[in-house]
Enzyme design. Structure first.
Site, short mmCIF file in Angstrom:
data_model
loop_
_atom_site.label_atom_id
_atom_site.label_comp_id
_atom_site.label_asym_id
_atom_site.label_seq_id
_atom_site.Cartn_x
_atom_site.Cartn_y
_atom_site.Cartn_z
N CYS A 2 8.50 2.91 3.01
CA CYS A 2 7.54 1.87 3.35
C CYS A 2 8.19 0.96 4.38
O CYS A 2 9.13 0.24 4.06
CB CYS A 2 7.14 1.08 2.10
N GLU A 107 1.68 3.52 6.66
CA GLU A 107 2.46 4.75 6.74
C GLU A 107 1.97 5.55 7.95
O GLU A 107 0.86 5.35 8.44
CB GLU A 107 2.31 5.59 5.47
#
Length: 250
Positions: A2, A107
């Site tokens: 992340c 993402e």
């Protein structure tokens, strides 16, 4: 891994949801990147045998308390599978756990051909903010002031998000926030919380590659879009970002 997230809820709403005593004026941020200040919520003793939640602003990129110098790579993620074992996170996992408020994270998915990766904004389907599991630590460099820093705990992606990326942050259910912050919680109890989110909780929205540029901010970054080639810029030296598996030093 992340590597970007957002938190845009008003300060009063964040305070009400996470029930901390402080009254910080943290502005909306749509593109938070590693090494930047981020809000976390921790638990501290109140001196009368009880405890209370507090708001802290810390650096995103953990520096373990025992580190002799600033790591060359920014350690932004801690893998749930090894967090209790790795020296870089073991102490923070035992003693310095935190909630990281967010309303979404980003993402990138590889696409066929030579085009840029497609970024996705991932949020709850109901649009509500949530808490990512985090660990933090206090580093005191020789001859300098102390530095508070943190890392987001990640786990395997659920079936809904796996087509975008194989990892995702641990998103804690609100009923588990107190347990995650509880200094008396056992390792077994804590590790049981580090699981993928339910498949029906989150949605992934394709967005523009403007999110790739750290200087960009604002709600338009979360509008639906497609990957487009960015104009070439002069090469700049960047501090590498890593998760624990990529870090040989820890």
């Amino acid at each position: 891994m992340c590597g970007r997230f957002s938190i845009t809820m008003p300060p009063d709403a964040m305070r009400d949801l996470f029930a901390y005593l402080d009254e910080p004026d943290f502005p909306p941020r749509y593109n938070i990147a590693p090494s930047q200040p981020v809000p976390i919520v921790v638990r501290e003793q109140d001196g009368e045998g009880g405890s209370r939640r507090r708001f802290l602003l810390v650096r995103w990129g953990l520096v373990p308390s025992w580190a002799k110098e600033m790591p060359q790579s920014i350690l932004i993620n801690a893998r749930a599978e090894t967090i209790a074992e790795k020296p870089s996170f073991r102490g923070a996992f035992r003693h310095h756990r935190a909630l990281m408020p967010a309303d979404g994270f980003y993402e990138w998915k590889a696409v066929s051909g030579k085009g840029p990766k497609q970024p996705f904004f991932i949020r709850r389907k109901d649009g509500r903010p949530f808490a990512m599991a985090a660990v933090w630590d206090i580093w005191m460099p020789s001859g300098g002031s102390e530095l508070d820093s943190c890392a987001i705990v990640t786990t395997e992606a659920n079936e809904a998000l796996a087509p975008v990326h194989h990892r995702m942050p641990v998103i804690l259910d609100e009923k588990d926030w107190d347990l995650w912050l509880d200094p008396a919680a056992s390792e077994k109890e804590l590790l049981a919380l580090l699981r993928p989110a339910p498949d029906d909780l989150m949605e992934a929205i394709p967005v523009s590659t403007r999110i790739n540029r750290v200087a960009n901010d604002g709600p338009s970054l979360q509008e639906r879009g497609v990957a487009e080639a960015a104009p070439e810029e002069p090469a700049r030296k960047k501090q590498p970002v890593a998760d624990e598996r990529q870090m040989g030093l820890f």
